[in-house]
Design a protein around this motif. Structure first.
Motif: not given
Ligand code: SRM
Ligand SMILES: Cc1cc2nc3c(=O)[nH]c(=O)nc-3n(C[C@H](O)[C@H](O)[C@H](O)COP(=O)(O)OP(=O)(O)OC[C@H]3O[C@@H](n4cnc5c(N)ncnc54)[C@H](O)[C@@H]3O)c2cc1C
Ligand code: SF4
Ligand code: FES
Lengths: 846, 114
Positions: A595-597, A599-601, A689-691, A710-713
């Motif tokens: 299990t892991k939290i 990056g998307g809450q 503002q990065c969505k 966000g992501g690659m660019k």
């Protein structure tokens, strides 16, 4: 050898371009360079000034690359203005008392807005439109105003009117001449422009001469006109033309034009050979050039004269323009008024669609001299090139402006006919040859081409043409530019979407039979699956649809490198009860999942074998959870901050809004994944503002941002609308998302979609806010349909024994895949490496 | 196909869904089985289930279709395509998977494998 000292007065667009050109010289070390910048900030993009109102910051508009002055060893005096020139001793003196010697002096002082000498013009509510400070004053003044008047119906005046309109003022334009844009446009065009602009809610008054500005009755002021009429207003913006800032030159005795302007020769040299003048303060051949492109060409000529081995000359410039004023295309080319002796003109006036086009041709009908386009300026690029390159017109010149009816060949000449020397982007002086060179260097995408050549990055007027050249060249190289989805469909994703919708196609087989060839592939099948889902929203595991899904969609889980899957339940807005958290914990424990939290809450559980998926999901659904669509090209998460409920700074309930949005858009299939976020105040802890869609609370409602990534660019989202109430926010997001779903390419995130959109943010606002395509209602209805037909894909899957059967690893055995092997790390499982696996399997086998 | 291959029955013909793979285990070997159906023609294929690029047993979960006239499956992990008739990888000449004969016989699906 001591260095030659160059002083540049004015760090505006052209002054800065001069510094850039100089910095690119191999011999730049021979010069000591100093610039005086009167404004409180270094050069910024005045052409894009209006974007400041739609959320661009001073930083975004800056033209100065990080470290530009430091790296080049150039010195700048910020907020200091040159007040006099001593030509005998070759020094300048500044307002702060600096006295600096020069060998060569460049005057790049630009111009100032002309304010007619009307009594009352100095009132606080009378403003101009030239600097960032001016814009701040306008924003401030608009807060206490209901009505605003722009004096001047030229290019800049209409841009200013749009700004006032967007600030929510009842807007009027007062023009002295009988028509708008009198310089660029003829009577027919002016009339059409007027009716279009009035339709947008701006009132136009022509042939009005303001006599006096006095105290108003219902508003702060009243403008008294010469014809006896009057107009009440709270704010006045003067945009009645520009005047060169030539006072330094005048005071030091340089030669001036009779109506102002610093006289220069082809090298941009003034009457003093050590003093040059460039940009809007310079007068060449009796003319002032109020556009940036000629200014840049002057900067080049001056740098070449001072530092170059060969001289280039300024030879005048073309003043053609194309712009979008309040969403209306307006273009003017060359001799728009037909002033050339014996010239002839053709015009086309379509009152129904409000399109006006005119071309002016030479006496023999062979060459194009000028043109006016209102309402549809698509032909601009092609026409301009015809004129600039002195190309022969087609046999029937009117074909250039007549609408193309079905089956008709495209009018005009293709970009292929242009010589390599043709200037495609005049703002940045980019030729067709430059673009070809970049493509030879490996560039294949419009966005990349723009950032590498700068073509299309200033006024944007050339964007369509740049795109056409790119496509034509790529095609020649055999690089695929057709928008065909794949070898099975000669259609773009957008076309397929329309086909599916209009013909009500429900299966891939039908689509393939009617519009494709072959059997399909791993490109067109998932695309069709996504389109069918966006249109009809049937369960993706239905036999007719299941074969179209990528493995992630098919098993409704993400495949990992070892063939196992991850499981992500939806946690709307990141809010979760302790009971559900415990349930997740217990289920993960029972099936021994990592299990892991994320990056998307939310929580991701990894290492589920395919046959375990329905078992795990049964338990999750029983615990009240639903699919998180972590596998789908669909809504992922709506991230939120804690908001006004708990946070001392929050001004709205961001968690509540995030949950509302996540529950509305969950499951909506789209060209690529979609992420949203909601922040409770301007501190922006949810990173909205990065969505793809970001929402930030304000005192009065919500600000909506679009097309962040966000992501690659990474790309910062653009401010799309301000202070929306809940209902309008959702209406705009509905329309935005559906418009994206309908028109984007396969696997194109909203950021790239936006970067490639002709007309950019303004166009998108037009479509969504002003409903310019008359699509708003339809888009909302489609979204409503998707919202109404939502089902948790996992819930309906575990309820169907038929579907559950497909999760066996083998069709002929209940065994599981022996190749899936885990080892423990930090108290949890992880896939074994190949080496670990062979060691383990050997030990077991022996 | 060499002679010592035997036909092994793996399931009822009605258990297969066209254009969606399944995996059969025959003597410890994993074989991906596909029934391609398009434009009225149906073909049956068998190919190694192990994806040579990731080492995972997943090819039965790949998407099928055709490229330039060859029926193919795309690996669900890194998306390479394998020709279902020859086992050849379209992206990498040096990689070829084993293929197996598959037939429908009296309502049963049978695979020829050792
Ligand atoms: C699990 C997670 C990483 C983590 O442990 O935190 C993750 C995992 C994956 N991401 Fe991500 N991304 C995760 C958050 C993000 C974020 C952060 C965010 O959402 O706030 C980003 C950047 C934000 C954005 O998208 O703008 C992100 C940008 C990407 C990208 C690049 C997208 C782009 O536009 O450039 C990909 C590749 C793609 O989609 O083509 C990607 C693809 C993937 C894939 C699907 C790769 C794959 O095909 O296997 C990973 C699947 C893992 C799985 O099995 O669930 N992931 N990924 C996060 C899941 C969030 C969730 O709860 O759903
Ligand atoms: C709202 C708006 C929209 C526009 N749109 C377009 C468009 O779409 N296309 C187009 O081509 N053009 C457009 N323009 C015009 C374009 O911005 C100008 O042509 C360009 O900025 C001219 O550059 P410049 O360097 O000559 O003048 P400026 O950019 O004005 O720079 C001059 C600078 O010199 C400074 N200065 C003056 N005197 C002194 C002194 N004594 N000491 C120190 N500093 C001094 C000033 O403060 C100023 O910063 C637009 C202009 C505005 C205002
Ligand atoms: S950053 Fe790369 S490795 Fe990490 S989760 Fe995202 S896709 Fe996977
Ligand atoms: S012509 Fe202005 S950006 Fe290209």
């Amino acid at each position: 050898m001591s260095k030659e000292k160059i002083i540049v007065v004015g760090n505006g667009m052209v002054g800065h371009k001069f510094l850039e050109f100089l910095s690119e010289r191999d011999n730049r070390d021979q010069f000591e360079v100093i610039t005086f910048c009167e404004e409180s900030r270094l050069a910024y993009d005045r052409v894009q000034l209006s974007a400041y109102f739609s959320g661009k910051t001073a930083e975004d508009l800056s033209l100065v690359e990080d470290g530009f002055f430091e790296n080049n060893g150039f010195k700048v005096y910020l907020e200091d203005k040159v007040v006099s020139i001593d030509r005998d001793n070759k020094t300048v003196t500044s307002a702060n008392g600096e006295v600096v010697a020069y060998d060569k002096l460049i005057l790049a002082t630009g111009s100032f807005p002309f304010v007619p000498p009307i009594p009352g013009k100095d009132r606080d509510e009378c403003l101009v439109y030239r600097t960032i400070e001016d814009l701040e004053a306008i924003t401030h003044g608009a807060k206490t105003s209901k009505r605003g008047v722009v004096v001047g119906g030229g290019l800049l005046g209409l841009e200013a009117a749009k700004a006032l309109h967007d600030l929510g003022l009842e807007t009027h334009v007062v023009e002295f001449a009988p028509r708008l844009m009198a310089v660029q446009v003829d009577d027919g065009g002016g009339a059409m422009l007027r009716s279009k602009i009035e339709a947008l809610g701006v009132t136009v008054h022509t042939e009005k001469n303001t006599k006096e500005i006095v105290n108003g009755d219902s508003s702060k002021m009243r403008m008294e006109f010469a014809d006896g009429e009057s107009l009440e207003t709270d704010l006045i913006l003067f945009s009645a033309g520009i005047r060169p800032r030539d006072e330094l030159a005048r005071d030091s005795g340089l030669e001036m034009g009779p109506r102002g302007g610093i006289t220069v020769n082809n090298n941009c040299q003034t009457s003093d050979p050590d003093i040059y003048s460039i940009g809007e303060c310079a007068l060449w051949d009796g003319r002032i050039f109020g556009l940036v492109a000629p200014g840049y060409q002057m900067a080049k000529a001056a740098v070449d004269a001072i530092a170059g081995d060969k001289e280039s000359e300024f030879a005048g410039a073309d003043m053609s323009t194309k712009l979008k004023l309040m969403g209306v295309d307006v273009a003017s080319i060359g001799d728009a008024h037909g002033n050339t002796p014996n010239s002839k003109s053709y015009s086309y006036n379509d009152e129904h669609n409000e399109v006006y086009k005119k071309i002016v041709v030479s006496e023999d009908g062979k060459k194009l001299l000028g043109s006016v386009l209102i309402g549809d300026a698509e032909a601009y690029g092609g026409l301009l090139q015809l004129m600039l390159n002195d190309m022969d017109l087609p046999e029937h010149p009117d074909s250039l402006i007549l609408p193309q009816r079905e089956g008709g060949a495209p009018a005009g000449l293709g970009v292929d006919a242009l010589p390599d020397t043709a200037t495609i982007c005049s703002c940045n002086n980019v030729t067709k040859g430059d673009i070809i060179a970049s493509i030879d260097g490996g560039i294949t995408e419009l966005g990349e081409l723009k950032s590498c050549t700068k073509a299309g990055t200033s006024c944007g007027g050339c964007a369509a043409l740049v795109g056409q050249v790119l496509n034509a060249e790529l095609e020649k190289k055999g690089i695929e530019v057709n928008n065909d989805l794949c070898e099975h469909f000669a259609h773009s994703r957008q076309e397929l979407f329309d086909i599916v919708r209009v013909e009500e196609i429900k299966t891939f087989e039908e689509l393939l039979a009617k519009h494709g060839t072959g059997k399909g592939c791993d490109i067109c099948k998932p695309t069709a699956g996504s389109i069918l889902a966006s249109c009809w929203n049937d369960h993706i595991m239905e036999p007719s649809l299941a074969g179209l899904q990528d493995t992630n969609d098919y098993y409704m889980a993400n495949m990992q490198k070892d063939g196992t899957y991850s499981v992500v339940p939806r946690i709307p807005g990141g809010e979760i009860t302790p009971e559900k958290l415990i349930a997740i914990g217990q289920i993960a424990q029972k099936y021994d999942l990592y299990t892991k939290i994320t990056g998307g809450q939310r929580v991701d559980m990894f290492g589920a074998k395919v046959h375990e998926l329905p078992l795990i999901w049964k338990e999750l659904v029983d615990a009240g959870m639903e699919s998180g669509h972590a596998y789908g090209k669909s809504l992922r998460t709506v991230k939120s901050c804690v908001g006004s409920t708990w946070c001392r700074y929050g001004v709205q309930d961001s968690v509540g809004m995030a949950i509302k949005l996540e529950e509305r858009y969950r499951g909506v299939r789209s060209p690529h994944k979609i992420k949203l976020a909601v922040s409770g105040c301007t501190r922006e802890c949810a990173e909205a503002q990065c969505k793809d869609v970001g929402v930030i609370a304000t005192e009065h409602g919500w600000n909506m941002y679009v097309a962040g990534n966000g992501g690659m660019k990474p790309r910062h989202a653009d401010l799309f609308a301000s202070d929306l109430d809940d209902e309008t926010l959702i209406k705009y997001i509905d329309r935005f998302m559906m418009f994206y779903v309908r028109t984007a390419d396969r696997l194109q995130r909203t950021a790239t979609w936006m970067n490639n959109m002709e007309g950019g943010l303004d166009y998108l606002k037009d479509v969504i806010i002003n409903d310019s395509l008359n699509l708003g209602e339809e888009l909302e209805k489609q979204m409503d349909h998707l919202v109404d037909t939502y089902q948790c894909e996992w819930k309906s899957t575990i309820e169907s024994p038929e579907k559950v059967k497909r999760f066996n690893h083998f069709i002929n055995s209940d065994e599981t895949d022996s190749n899936v092997v885990f080892v423990k790390e930090r108290a949890q499982i992880r896939p074994a490496t190949t080496k670990e696996k062979s060691d383990l399997i050997e030990t077991v086998a022996v | 196909m060499s002679n010592n291959n035997q036909w092994t029955s793996i399931c009822d013909a009605s258990d297969l869904i066209s254009n969606i793979g399944v995996c059969a285990q025959i003597n410890g070997k994993q074989i991906a089985i596909f029934q391609l159906e398009a434009n009225g023609t149906t073909s049956l294929y068998g190919i190694d289930n192990q994806d040579p690029f990731s080492g995972s047993n997943v090819l039965s979960r790949g998407l099928v279709g055709d490229l330039k006239g060859h029926d193919v499956v795309a690996s669900p992990i890194y998306k390479q395509h394998f020709d279902l008739s020859t086992g050849k990888c379209l992206e990498d000449d040096s990689v070829t998977l084993k293929v197996y004969s598959v037939r429908s016989n009296e309502g049963k699906i049978e695979v020829a494998a050792q």
